[in-house]
Write an enzyme that holds these catalytic residues in place. Structure first.
Site, PDB file in Angstrom:
ATOM      1  N   LYS A  22       0.838  -1.209   0.000  1.00  0.00           N
ATOM      2  CA  LYS A  22       0.000   0.000   0.000  1.00  0.00           C
ATOM      3  C   LYS A  22       0.866   1.250   0.000  1.00  0.00           C
ATOM      4  CE  LYS A  22      -1.763   1.483   4.049  1.00  0.00           C
ATOM      5  NZ  LYS A  22      -1.396   2.879   4.375  1.00  0.00           N
ATOM      6  N   ASN A  23       1.915   1.256   0.842  1.00  0.00           N
ATOM      7  CA  ASN A  23       2.699   2.481   1.029  1.00  0.00           C
ATOM      8  C   ASN A  23       3.736   2.718  -0.055  1.00  0.00           C
ATOM      9  OD1 ASN A  23       1.124   2.985   3.208  1.00  0.00           O
ATOM     10  ND2 ASN A  23       2.632   2.375   4.731  1.00  0.00           N
ATOM     11  N   CYS A 117      -4.916  12.242  13.208  1.00  0.00           N
ATOM     12  CA  CYS A 117      -5.694  11.015  12.952  1.00  0.00           C
ATOM     13  C   CYS A 117      -5.551  10.140  14.195  1.00  0.00           C
ATOM     14  CB  CYS A 117      -5.162  10.311  11.709  1.00  0.00           C
ATOM     15  SG  CYS A 117      -3.550   9.581  11.967  1.00  0.00           S
ATOM     16  N   ARG A 122      -0.312  14.654  12.542  1.00  0.00           N
ATOM     17  CA  ARG A 122       0.345  14.294  11.275  1.00  0.00           C
ATOM     18  C   ARG A 122       0.810  15.577  10.569  1.00  0.00           C
ATOM     19  NH1 ARG A 122      -1.254   9.088   9.902  1.00  0.00           N
ATOM     20  NH2 ARG A 122       0.657   9.019   8.693  1.00  0.00           N
ATOM     21  N   ASP A 308       4.470   0.411  12.158  1.00  0.00           N
ATOM     22  CA  ASP A 308       3.243  -0.181  11.608  1.00  0.00           C
ATOM     23  C   ASP A 308       3.034  -1.617  12.057  1.00  0.00           C
ATOM     24  OD1 ASP A 308       3.298   1.524   8.379  1.00  0.00           O
ATOM     25  OD2 ASP A 308       2.822   2.177  10.404  1.00  0.00           O
ATOM     26  N   ARG A 400      -8.860  -0.476   4.631  1.00  0.00           N
ATOM     27  CA  ARG A 400      -7.980   0.564   4.069  1.00  0.00           C
ATOM     28  C   ARG A 400      -6.646  -0.034   3.647  1.00  0.00           C
ATOM     29  NH1 ARG A 400      -7.179   5.813   7.437  1.00  0.00           N
ATOM     30  NH2 ARG A 400      -5.784   5.969   5.663  1.00  0.00           N
TER      31      ARG A 400
HETATM   32  C1  EPZ Z   1       4.328   6.760   6.430  1.00  0.00           C
HETATM   33  O1  EPZ Z   1       3.545   7.804   6.967  1.00  0.00           O
HETATM   34  C2  EPZ Z   1       3.393   5.578   6.296  1.00  0.00           C
HETATM   35  N1  EPZ Z   1       2.296   5.932   5.385  1.00  0.00           N
HETATM   36  C3  EPZ Z   1       2.828   5.216   7.677  1.00  0.00           C
HETATM   37  O2  EPZ Z   1       2.024   4.051   7.510  1.00  0.00           O
HETATM   38  C4  EPZ Z   1       4.002   4.882   8.597  1.00  0.00           C
HETATM   39  O3  EPZ Z   1       3.509   4.606   9.893  1.00  0.00           O
HETATM   40  C5  EPZ Z   1       4.967   6.070   8.645  1.00  0.00           C
HETATM   41  O4  EPZ Z   1       5.401   6.409   7.322  1.00  0.00           O
HETATM   42  C6  EPZ Z   1       6.201   5.773   9.483  1.00  0.00           C
HETATM   43  O5  EPZ Z   1       6.863   4.655   8.956  1.00  0.00           O
HETATM   44  C7  EPZ Z   1       2.544   5.957   4.062  1.00  0.00           C
HETATM   45  O6  EPZ Z   1       3.642   5.700   3.595  1.00  0.00           O
HETATM   46  C8  EPZ Z   1       1.372   6.300   3.175  1.00  0.00           C
HETATM   47  P1  EPZ Z   1       6.385  10.041   8.498  1.00  0.00           P
HETATM   48  P2  EPZ Z   1       4.126   9.310   7.010  1.00  0.00           P
HETATM   49  O7  EPZ Z   1       6.291  11.337   7.790  1.00  0.00           O
HETATM   50  O8  EPZ Z   1       5.014   9.543   5.837  1.00  0.00           O
HETATM   51  C9  EPZ Z   1       6.893  13.205  11.914  1.00  0.00           C
HETATM   52  C10 EPZ Z   1       0.099   2.729   7.704  1.00  0.00           C
HETATM   53  O9  EPZ Z   1      -0.423   2.209   8.696  1.00  0.00           O
HETATM   54  N2  EPZ Z   1       6.800  14.240  10.872  1.00  0.00           N
HETATM   55  O10 EPZ Z   1       7.483   9.097   8.140  1.00  0.00           O
HETATM   56  O11 EPZ Z   1       2.990  10.218   7.239  1.00  0.00           O
HETATM   57  C11 EPZ Z   1       5.591  12.441  12.088  1.00  0.00           C
HETATM   58  O12 EPZ Z   1       4.694  13.143  12.940  1.00  0.00           O
HETATM   59  C12 EPZ Z   1       0.613   4.148   7.795  1.00  0.00           C
HETATM   60  O13 EPZ Z   1       0.258   2.173   6.599  1.00  0.00           O
HETATM   61  C13 EPZ Z   1       7.091  15.559  11.203  1.00  0.00           C
HETATM   62  O14 EPZ Z   1       7.429  15.854  12.346  1.00  0.00           O
HETATM   63  O15 EPZ Z   1       5.007   9.264   8.321  1.00  0.00           O
HETATM   64  C14 EPZ Z   1       6.071  11.152  12.705  1.00  0.00           C
HETATM   65  O16 EPZ Z   1       6.238  11.340  14.084  1.00  0.00           O
HETATM   66  C15 EPZ Z   1       0.331   4.783   9.149  1.00  0.00           C
HETATM   67  N3  EPZ Z   1       6.990  16.504  10.239  1.00  0.00           N
HETATM   68  C16 EPZ Z   1       7.439  10.927  12.038  1.00  0.00           C
HETATM   69  O17 EPZ Z   1       7.828  12.200  11.517  1.00  0.00           O
HETATM   70  C17 EPZ Z   1       6.636  16.206   8.944  1.00  0.00           C
HETATM   71  O18 EPZ Z   1       6.575  17.119   8.101  1.00  0.00           O
HETATM   72  C18 EPZ Z   1       7.423   9.931  10.888  1.00  0.00           C
HETATM   73  O19 EPZ Z   1       6.357  10.316  10.065  1.00  0.00           O
HETATM   74  C19 EPZ Z   1       6.352  14.847   8.620  1.00  0.00           C
HETATM   75  C20 EPZ Z   1       6.453  13.890   9.599  1.00  0.00           C
END
Ligand code: EPZ
Length: 425
Positions: A22-23, A117, A122, A308, A400
C-alpha cells in the site's frame, strides 16, 4: 458497518499470497501526475486507500482503469485542477503525496493540511520545507497549503525531523526534484523499501535517481518523464502482520512473495521471541514453537522495527512468558489498541511512549472496536489466538490497508467471517 467475527483457537497452516505494498502504491500513483503517456502498474493492491487515491487523481485529471489482468492503466488527460480538497485528504493522509508532483508538473498546488488522525498528529512541515528549498513559495489559506513556483531548482536539502526521517516527505521532495533544474541531494532521507520502489518506478519513467534506500538520495533533474510499466513491491507490513498471526497460533505458514530482506528487524524480534523464520523458495516460511519469550522493542525509522507492526507485536507479547517492554518512538500516541487488547485480557500498562506487557496464559474473545488500520489488525490476531469468539466493529479501518484479510486468513484455517451490516450504516 460490517464486522468481523472470529472463533479463536485454530492454528494457521498453509500458504498466503502477499499483496503489493500500500505504502509504495500510493506515492507511485501520485507520481503519475508528472508523467506523459500511459503508465501500467501491476500488483497494485485493491484497497480502500488505493481506490481513494484513484478518486483524488481523477479529480486532478488523471484517468485510470483496472484491465482484465488486474493491472491499472493510467493517463493524464487534464492539468487544470491542482486542488486536493479537505474532504478527500482528511480521509487519507497519503493524499499529501500529490503535493510534490503537482508543484513539479503544474507549478502550483493547493493541498488541505491533513490534520491529526487516530495515531496522532500528522504534520507536514518537512514536506513544505523541502519543496520551498527547491524554490516553491508557500502560503497557508484556511487549512490548505498553497505552493507555487515559476521553476524548481535543485538544492542540498536536510529532511530530518524531530522523529527522524519522514517517508512521505522524502517521497514528495524526491518526486518534485526529478523535474527540477540541476542536482538535488536529500540528506536524512527515509530508507524504507517503499521509497526504493518509488525511485525505481520514477527511473523507469526517465528520472535519474541514485542512493534510494540510503539516508542520502541524489536526483539529477530531467526535462520530462514518460510512461512505463512497473510492478509494485510486496507489502512488508502485511507480511509482518501474518508472521505475528502464525506466531500467535503456533502455526506454520509460507508467505508467498514476501521479501525477507525487507523484514530484518521483524525477523530479529520474532526469532528472539522464539519464532522460526526461514527463507523458502516461494517466500518467507514462519512457524512457531510453543513457548514465547518476552522481549524489549523500540520502533524506529527503517531499517529499525516498524511502527506499523507495533500493535501487532503487542498482541503477540501479551501471550509471552514474562514481561515485555514496547516503546513507540515514531508516533508516541499510537496506542489506541491498548484499551481494546485489555478488554481481551491482555495485561498492559502504559507509561508515556512505553507499554509494559505482562504475559498472560490466554486471551479471551470479546466485542472490540477497531480504531486505526494497524490496531484493527492487532485485534484480529488477538481474536485468532483467543479462547471463544471475538467481534470486531468498524472493519472499514482494516479494509484501508489489507486486501481480503478474512479470505486470506480463512484460507490457512482461521475461523473468521465478515458479517455484513444490512442496515447500510
Ligand atoms: C508513512 O507515513 C506511512 N504511510 C505510515 O504508515 C508509517 O507509519 C509512517 O510512514 C512511518 O513509517 C505511508 O507511507 C502512506 P512520516 P508518514 O512522515 O510519511 C513526523 C500505515 O499504517 N513528521 O514518516 O505520514 C511524524 O509526525 C501508515 O500504513 C514531522 O514531524 O510518516 C512522525 O512522528 C500509518 N513533520 C514521524 O515524523 C513532517 O513534516 C514519521 O512520520 C512529517 C512527519
Amino acid at each position: 458497518m460490517d464486522l468481523l467475527e472470529i472463533v479463536g483457537g485454530n492454528r494457521l497452516k498453509g500458504a498466503i499470497k502477499i499483496s503489493g505494498a500500500k505504502n509504495a502504491a500510493l506515492p507511485i500513483l501520485a507520481a503519475t501526475i508528472m508523467i506523459d503517456g500511459e503508465i501500467v502498474l501491476r500488483n497494485v493492491p485493491d484497497l480502500a486507500d488505493v481506490r481513494q487515491m484513484l478518486v483524488l487523481l481523477d479529480k486532478l485529471g488523471v484517468r485510470s482503469e483496472r484491465d482484465e489482468t488486474g493491472a491499472i492503466r493510467i493517463q493524464v488527460v487534464d492539468e487544470m485542477n491542482v486542488h486536493a480538497e479537505y474532504e478527500l485528504v482528511s480521509k487519507m493522509r497519503a493524499s499529501v503525496c500529490v503535493m510534490g508532483p503537482l508543484l513539479a508538473k503544474r507549478r502550483r498546488t493547493q493541498v488541505s493540511m491533513p490534520g491529526g488522525c487516530a495515531i496522532g498528529d500528522r504534520p507536514i512541515g518537512l514536506h513544505v520545507q523541502g519543496l520551498e528549498a527547491l524554490g516553491a513559495e508557500s502560503e497557508l489559506l484556511s487549512g490548505d497549503v498553497l505552493l507555487k513556483a515559476k521553476k524548481l531548482k535543485g538544492d542540498h536539502i536536510f529532511l530530518g525531523g524531530p522523529f527522524g526521517s519522514s517517508v512521505t516527505a522524502t517521497a514528495n521532495v524526491m518526486m518534485a526534484a526529478t523535474l527540477a533544474e540541476g542536482r538535488t541531494v536529500i540528506e536524512s532521507a527515509a530508507c524504507e523499501p517503499e521509497i526504493i520502489d518509488l525511485a525505481n518506478f520514477l527511473n523507469a519513467c526517465g528520472a535519474r535517481i541514485i542512493g534510494q534506500g540510503t539516508p542520502q538520495i541524489t536526483i539529477e533533474g530531467v526535462e520530462r518523464l514518460t510512461g512505463a510499466e512497473h510492478r509494485v513491491v510486496a507489502d512488508r507490513i502485511e507480511a509482518g502482520t501474518f508472521m505475528v498471526g502464525v506466531a500467535m497460533t503456533n502455526g506454520d505458514v509460507t508467505l508467498e512473495g514476501a521479501r525477507l530482506d525487507h523484514l530484518c528487524a521483524v525477523t530479529d524480534c520474532l526469532r528472539r521471541i522464539g519464532v522460526i523464520v526461514e527463507s523458502g523458495e516461494k517466500g518467507v516460511v514462519v512457524s512457531s514453537a510453543r513457548r514465547l519469550e518476552p522481549v524489549e522493542i523500540t520502533t524506529q525509522p527503517y531499517p529499525g522495527f516498524p511502527t506499523d507492526l507495533q500493535a501487532q507485536v503487542m498482541a503477540l507479547l501479551s501471550l509471552a512468558d514474562g514481561n515485555s517492554v514496547i516503546t513507540e518512538k515514531i508516533f508516541p500516541d499510537r496506542f489506541l489498541h491498548v484499551g481494546e487488547l485489555s478488554r481481551m485480557g491482555a495485561q498492559l500498562r502504559k507509561e508515556g511512549p512505553t507499554v509494559i506487557v505482562k504475559g498472560v496464559k490466554r486471551l479471551i474473545g470479546a466485542q472490540v472496536m477497531a480504531s486505526d488500520l494497524r490496531a484493527s489488525a492487532a485485534l484480529i490476531l488477538a481474536g485468532l489466538a483467543a479462547k471463544g469468539t471475538t467481534q470486531i466493529r468498524r472493519v472499514y479501518h482494516i479494509d484501508r490497508g489489507y486486501e481480503r484479510i478474512e479470505e486470506k486468513l480463512a484460507g490457512v484455517g482461521a475461523n473468521i467471517r465478515r458479517i455484513k451490516d444490512e442496515s447500510g450504516r
